[in-house]
Design a protein around this motif. Structure first.
Motif, PDB file in Angstrom:
ATOM      1  N   VAL A   1       0.872  -1.182   0.000  1.00 47.14           N
ATOM      2  CA  VAL A   1       0.000   0.000   0.000  1.00 47.14           C
ATOM      3  C   VAL A   1       0.901   1.221   0.000  1.00 47.14           C
ATOM      4  O   VAL A   1       1.743   1.393   0.875  1.00 47.14           O
ATOM      5  CB  VAL A   1      -0.914   0.023   1.249  1.00 47.14           C
ATOM      6  CG1 VAL A   1      -1.725   1.299   1.282  1.00 47.14           C
ATOM      7  CG2 VAL A   1      -1.799  -1.197   1.273  1.00 47.14           C
ATOM      8  N   GLU A   2       0.717   2.069  -1.006  1.00 43.94           N
ATOM      9  CA  GLU A   2       1.574   3.252  -1.124  1.00 43.94           C
ATOM     10  C   GLU A   2       0.709   4.492  -1.297  1.00 43.94           C
ATOM     11  O   GLU A   2      -0.083   4.571  -2.230  1.00 43.94           O
ATOM     12  CB  GLU A   2       2.499   3.092  -2.329  1.00 43.94           C
ATOM     13  CG  GLU A   2       3.435   4.235  -2.507  1.00 43.94           C
ATOM     14  CD  GLU A   2       4.394   4.013  -3.673  1.00 43.94           C
ATOM     15  OE1 GLU A   2       4.968   5.013  -4.138  1.00 43.94           O
ATOM     16  OE2 GLU A   2       4.549   2.876  -4.102  1.00 43.94           O
ATOM     17  N   LEU A   3       0.843   5.431  -0.385  1.00 41.27           N
ATOM     18  CA  LEU A   3       0.232   6.748  -0.525  1.00 41.27           C
ATOM     19  C   LEU A   3       1.377   7.703  -0.842  1.00 41.27           C
ATOM     20  O   LEU A   3       2.184   8.017   0.033  1.00 41.27           O
ATOM     21  CB  LEU A   3      -0.499   7.163   0.754  1.00 41.27           C
ATOM     22  CG  LEU A   3      -1.702   6.308   1.129  1.00 41.27           C
ATOM     23  CD1 LEU A   3      -2.268   6.755   2.466  1.00 41.27           C
ATOM     24  CD2 LEU A   3      -2.766   6.391   0.070  1.00 41.27           C
ATOM     25  N   ARG A   4       1.452   8.100  -2.074  1.00 38.27           N
ATOM     26  CA  ARG A   4       2.576   8.900  -2.536  1.00 38.27           C
ATOM     27  C   ARG A   4       2.760  10.148  -1.690  1.00 38.27           C
ATOM     28  O   ARG A   4       1.802  10.787  -1.281  1.00 38.27           O
ATOM     29  CB  ARG A   4       2.373   9.321  -4.003  1.00 38.27           C
ATOM     30  CG  ARG A   4       2.293   8.148  -4.946  1.00 38.27           C
ATOM     31  CD  ARG A   4       3.651   7.837  -5.515  1.00 38.27           C
ATOM     32  NE  ARG A   4       3.690   6.524  -6.103  1.00 38.27           N
ATOM     33  CZ  ARG A   4       3.581   6.272  -7.396  1.00 38.27           C
ATOM     34  NH1 ARG A   4       3.393   7.247  -8.240  1.00 38.27           N
ATOM     35  NH2 ARG A   4       3.665   5.034  -7.827  1.00 38.27           N
ATOM     36  N   ASP A   5       3.996  10.468  -1.425  1.00 40.07           N
ATOM     37  CA  ASP A   5       4.395  11.627  -0.624  1.00 40.07           C
ATOM     38  C   ASP A   5       3.919  11.542   0.827  1.00 40.07           C
ATOM     39  O   ASP A   5       3.933  12.543   1.539  1.00 40.07           O
ATOM     40  CB  ASP A   5       3.903  12.941  -1.243  1.00 40.07           C
ATOM     41  CG  ASP A   5       4.537  13.197  -2.601  1.00 40.07           C
ATOM     42  OD1 ASP A   5       5.667  12.736  -2.813  1.00 40.07           O
ATOM     43  OD2 ASP A   5       3.891  13.848  -3.444  1.00 40.07           O
ATOM     44  N   VAL A   6       3.485  10.346   1.280  1.00 38.36           N
ATOM     45  CA  VAL A   6       3.078  10.197   2.672  1.00 38.36           C
ATOM     46  C   VAL A   6       3.787   8.994   3.281  1.00 38.36           C
ATOM     47  O   VAL A   6       4.681   9.152   4.090  1.00 38.36           O
ATOM     48  CB  VAL A   6       1.545  10.054   2.821  1.00 38.36           C
ATOM     49  CG1 VAL A   6       1.158   9.967   4.277  1.00 38.36           C
ATOM     50  CG2 VAL A   6       0.831  11.212   2.154  1.00 38.36           C
ATOM     51  N   PHE A   7       3.374   7.778   2.911  1.00 44.10           N
ATOM     52  CA  PHE A   7       3.988   6.578   3.482  1.00 44.10           C
ATOM     53  C   PHE A   7       3.748   5.361   2.612  1.00 44.10           C
ATOM     54  O   PHE A   7       2.945   5.387   1.684  1.00 44.10           O
ATOM     55  CB  PHE A   7       3.487   6.307   4.901  1.00 44.10           C
ATOM     56  CG  PHE A   7       2.023   5.988   4.998  1.00 44.10           C
ATOM     57  CD1 PHE A   7       1.555   4.709   4.779  1.00 44.10           C
ATOM     58  CD2 PHE A   7       1.115   6.969   5.327  1.00 44.10           C
ATOM     59  CE1 PHE A   7       0.206   4.417   4.862  1.00 44.10           C
ATOM     60  CE2 PHE A   7      -0.229   6.693   5.426  1.00 44.10           C
ATOM     61  CZ  PHE A   7      -0.684   5.398   5.191  1.00 44.10           C
ATOM     62  N   THR A   8       4.440   4.266   2.958  1.00 39.91           N
ATOM     63  CA  THR A   8       4.280   2.978   2.316  1.00 39.91           C
ATOM     64  C   THR A   8       4.134   1.917   3.396  1.00 39.91           C
ATOM     65  O   THR A   8       4.883   1.912   4.372  1.00 39.91           O
ATOM     66  CB  THR A   8       5.515   2.643   1.449  1.00 39.91           C
ATOM     67  OG1 THR A   8       5.693   3.679   0.491  1.00 39.91           O
ATOM     68  CG2 THR A   8       5.354   1.327   0.742  1.00 39.91           C
ATOM     69  N   LEU A   9       3.169   1.027   3.222  1.00 39.68           N
ATOM     70  CA  LEU A   9       2.978  -0.123   4.094  1.00 39.68           C
ATOM     71  C   LEU A   9       3.195  -1.372   3.258  1.00 39.68           C
ATOM     72  O   LEU A   9       2.631  -1.486   2.164  1.00 39.68           O
ATOM     73  CB  LEU A   9       1.565  -0.151   4.674  1.00 39.68           C
ATOM     74  CG  LEU A   9       1.157   0.995   5.573  1.00 39.68           C
ATOM     75  CD1 LEU A   9      -0.332   0.913   5.878  1.00 39.68           C
ATOM     76  CD2 LEU A   9       1.952   0.973   6.850  1.00 39.68           C
ATOM     77  N   GLU A  10       4.013  -2.284   3.766  1.00 45.65           N
ATOM     78  CA  GLU A  10       4.296  -3.484   3.000  1.00 45.65           C
ATOM     79  C   GLU A  10       4.345  -4.695   3.937  1.00 45.65           C
ATOM     80  O   GLU A  10       5.078  -4.685   4.921  1.00 45.65           O
ATOM     81  CB  GLU A  10       5.635  -3.332   2.285  1.00 45.65           C
ATOM     82  CG  GLU A  10       5.951  -4.445   1.345  1.00 45.65           C
ATOM     83  CD  GLU A  10       7.204  -4.175   0.545  1.00 45.65           C
ATOM     84  OE1 GLU A  10       7.484  -4.982  -0.336  1.00 45.65           O
ATOM     85  OE2 GLU A  10       7.898  -3.174   0.797  1.00 45.65           O
ATOM     86  N   PRO A  11       3.544  -5.729   3.639  1.00 40.51           N
ATOM     87  CA  PRO A  11       3.622  -6.935   4.462  1.00 40.51           C
ATOM     88  C   PRO A  11       4.861  -7.743   4.075  1.00 40.51           C
ATOM     89  O   PRO A  11       5.123  -7.962   2.896  1.00 40.51           O
ATOM     90  CB  PRO A  11       2.337  -7.696   4.123  1.00 40.51           C
ATOM     91  CG  PRO A  11       1.933  -7.198   2.792  1.00 40.51           C
ATOM     92  CD  PRO A  11       2.487  -5.815   2.656  1.00 40.51           C
ATOM     93  N   LYS A  12       5.633  -8.148   5.061  1.00 35.48           N
ATOM     94  CA  LYS A  12       6.841  -8.929   4.806  1.00 35.48           C
ATOM     95  C   LYS A  12       6.762 -10.211   5.629  1.00 35.48           C
ATOM     96  O   LYS A  12       6.248 -10.214   6.743  1.00 35.48           O
ATOM     97  CB  LYS A  12       8.093  -8.142   5.180  1.00 35.48           C
ATOM     98  CG  LYS A  12       8.327  -6.964   4.262  1.00 35.48           C
ATOM     99  CD  LYS A  12       9.655  -6.320   4.527  1.00 35.48           C
ATOM    100  CE  LYS A  12       9.888  -5.190   3.542  1.00 35.48           C
ATOM    101  NZ  LYS A  12      11.203  -4.583   3.725  1.00 35.48           N
ATOM    102  N   LEU A  13       7.300 -11.275   5.067  1.00 36.05           N
ATOM    103  CA  LEU A  13       7.253 -12.572   5.727  1.00 36.05           C
ATOM    104  C   LEU A  13       8.452 -12.747   6.640  1.00 36.05           C
ATOM    105  O   LEU A  13       9.597 -12.559   6.225  1.00 36.05           O
ATOM    106  CB  LEU A  13       7.236 -13.685   4.675  1.00 36.05           C
ATOM    107  CG  LEU A  13       7.137 -15.107   5.195  1.00 36.05           C
ATOM    108  CD1 LEU A  13       5.801 -15.326   5.885  1.00 36.05           C
ATOM    109  CD2 LEU A  13       7.321 -16.096   4.069  1.00 36.05           C
TER     110      LEU A  13
END
Length: 96
Positions: A45-57
């Protein structure tokens, strides 16, 4: 100071008086639900110029209980990696 959902809705309604509060609540709920569902599907999930959320194993491993020193098996699981954008980081750090 933390911010909760009702405060965000109140600020949005003050900034955008043409929108009804009920519609802003629904929009906010949809946004949060879509972020949650994307993370469940293991999508970034990427909201440009704000943050990125990424699920990692995180792989399964043998760990130990620090109190009893007993070895335990920990299953693999996903965790959420949060990364703020450069713009956001600079804006936060410059407002001291």
């Amino acid at each position: 100071m933390s911010t909760n959902k009702s405060e965000i809705i109140k600020k949005l309604s003050n900034n955008y008086p043409n929108f009804i509060k009920k519609d802003l609540k629904k929009l906010f709920d949809i946004l949060i639900l879509e972020i949650k569902n994307s993370l469940k599907r293991h999508e970034r999930v990427e909201l440009r110029d704000v943050f990125t959320l990424e699920p990692k194993l995180r792989k399964s491993r043998i760990a130990r209980n620090p109190k009893t020193n007993e070895k335990i098996y920990v299953d693999e699981k996903y965790y959420i990696s949060f990364r703020s954008s450069k713009k956001w980081t600079l804006a936060i750090n410059n407002e001291k």
